[in-house]
Design an enzyme around this catalytic site. Structure first.
Site, PDB file in Angstrom:
ATOM      1  N   ASP A 196       0.825  -1.218   0.000  1.00  0.00           N
ATOM      2  CA  ASP A 196       0.000   0.000   0.000  1.00  0.00           C
ATOM      3  C   ASP A 196       0.863   1.275   0.000  1.00  0.00           C
ATOM      4  OD1 ASP A 196      -2.110  -1.878   0.496  1.00  0.00           O
ATOM      5  OD2 ASP A 196      -1.784  -1.663   2.658  1.00  0.00           O
ATOM      6  N   GLU A 362     -11.112  -0.725  -3.109  1.00  0.00           N
ATOM      7  CA  GLU A 362     -10.407   0.031  -2.065  1.00  0.00           C
ATOM      8  C   GLU A 362      -9.273   0.830  -2.710  1.00  0.00           C
ATOM      9  OE1 GLU A 362      -9.195  -3.302   0.267  1.00  0.00           O
ATOM     10  OE2 GLU A 362      -7.619  -3.892  -1.122  1.00  0.00           O
TER      11      GLU A 362
END
Ligand code: FUB
Length: 472
Positions: A196, A362
């Site tokens: 991420d 997401e």
């Protein structure tokens, strides 16, 4: 406290910014900076009292064996480890084989195995360096059995109880040397398991803020920051926020941080869950005077509570428009946006908008180029090899959005899977763009063993994004 600043040196090709293939860090024997820091990246470890014999694995077990320039390629690979952030502690290290396995102890023997992500494995695979028997050498203390160290005995590697004898100290001391099998690819840009990645450029310097990966159920507890001037050589600034001591309302699930700057201060948005009670994720914001922290929880409570909105309160991201207005995007399952107040730590709940595009899961990310707003996100589950990035364009930070399609996805011919949860940065003063994203660690990773990499992102003349080619 462990001195956590480590320079991750990799040699660039003709132009560092082009992200060409790199060679591995070369460490001159005797250059170990201090007892508790060692260089990360590809290395080999030579016995101090049996010169020419190196730590290696053979049939999954650890041993020391001769390696020379004339050794075959397999021997050289088996005698090369990538030293990475410790799976159990950022103050220590783990040692990854070329095939992605980790050096660990089991029944006091050293062997290599795949990371399960559970606490026992992570402890078994984490070692803390102390000064070795000769200058420039290290001895590796077990993280979970601190009275024991790695030593060679009858050419095998054991985790033996420390003895204050010259024999034990020599048997348990190793010189970190240039790797027998140097790294030949560009990625990952930071050694070890990080996901991420949020990439930013503050004042001409690039910063990476990733999730610390390698934990079962993504149960990591802290964030590190890395910085670079060229996207190739990265400095590890250590832990910038640790849920344990720093955040009263979060224990674990330290996921997907994002940092924004305003008025000389830096705001880190992050998610966290409690170990017991209400374990659902919540979003918080921390503040610091420097992009590398230390950050402190700005509110002492979540900015967005679990259950306040539908979907998981994770994956925050802040985009600041040319007029100085910042917008907070977040959410798994549903994407939301809200203008932030000037304090960067509050917003008007009445202005929250749902902007979920089709396919959205997401990892929302927004940027602006030539007056066009780009809203990007990740599709599918991060555990799927089909995790990928899609995008839409719009005329304002709030939309409306026109979906343009998938731009980054797996590349099986190169063994690249699960490419997603990305972020984008422009090289200052240019129209050159880069995308930072994670993938399953190559070659042996999965949805909880992910690594961070960077590639170029280019545009067509009509402003659409060209398919991004993931590279090794
Ligand atoms: O790293 C933990 C979670 O996995 C992130 O919050 C998601 O975006 C997914 O990458």
């Amino acid at each position: 406290m462990h001195a956590s600043r480590r320079t991750l040196t990799r040699r660039a090709g003709a132009s560092a910014i082009v992200l060409t293939a790199v060679a591995a860090l070369v460490v001159v024997p005797g250059s170990v900076a201090s007892a508790d820091t060692i260089p990360t990246g590809a290395q080999s470890l030579e016995s101090v009292n049996q010169a020419g014999r190196y730590m290696r694995h053979l049939n999954s077990t650890g041993q020391i064996a001769p390696v020379t320039a004339g050794s075959d390629a397999q021997t050289k690979r088996d005698a090369t480890f990538t030293i990475v952030n410790g799976l159990a502690s950022p103050a220590c290290y783990s040692f990854q084989t070329k095939s992605g396995l980790f050096l660990r102890h089991r029944d006091y023997r050293l062997r290599v195995d795949a990371n399960t992500g559970d606490a026992t494995f992570r402890g078994d695979a984490t070692f803390c360096p102390v000064a070795g028997s000769v200058a420039g050498s290290v001895s590796l203390v077990s993280h979970n059995y601190p009275s024991r160290r790695i030593r060679h005995r009858d050419s095998a590697l054991w985790l033996d109880t420390y003895q204050s004898t010259a024999q034990f100290q020599a048997d348990s001391s190793f010189r970190i040397t240039a790797p027998w099998a140097p790294k030949t690819t560009q990625g990952p840009v930071i050694p070890g398991l990080f996901a991420d990645p949020h990439i930013m450029n503050f004042n001409g310097r690039y910063y990476l803020y990733p999730t610390t990966d390698g934990y079962a159920s993504w149960s990591g507890t802290y964030y590190k920051a890395f910085s670079s001037t060229d996207l190739v050589n990265w400095t590890d600034h250590g832990v910038i926020l640790n849920h344990g001591p720093d955040v009263s309302w979060a224990d674990n699930s330290a996921w997907a941080p994002a940092v924004a700057a305003r008025n000389g201060r830096y705001y880190l948005y992050f998610s966290g869950g409690l170990a017991s009670g209400n374990t659902a994720k919540q979003l918080g914001v921390a503040v610091a005077d420097s992009p590398t922290g230390p950050f402190r929880d700005a509110l002492g409570r979540p900015l967005i509570r679990s259950g306040q909105y539908s979907g998981q309160a994770i994956d925050p991201m802040v985009f600041t428009d040319d007029d100085g207005q910042s917008y907070l995007y977040w959410g798994q399952g549903a994407a939301r946006v809200v203008p932030l107040n000037n304090d960067m730590t509050s917003f008007d709940p009445a202005r929250v908008r749902v902007i979920t595009p089709s396919g959205y899961n997401e990892g929302a990310f927004v940027f602006k180029r030539n007056g066009v707003y780009y809203f990007m996100w990740s599709e599918n589950d991060t555990r799927s090899e089909d995790y990928r990035v899609a995008y839409a364009t719009g005329s304002s930070p709030l939309g409306p959005w026109t979906k343009r399609g998938v731009v980054l996805q797996k590349r099986l011919d190169a063994g690249i899977k699960g490419t997603g949860h990305h972020s984008v940065v422009r090289a200052p003063g240019t129209d050159t763009w880069y995308v930072a994203y994670h993938r399953f660690a190559v070659p042996a990773g999965n949805g909880t063993n992910r690594e961070t990499t960077i590639d170029r992102m280019e545009f067509n003349t009509d402003g659409t994004i060209r398919p991004i080619v993931p590279t090794l």
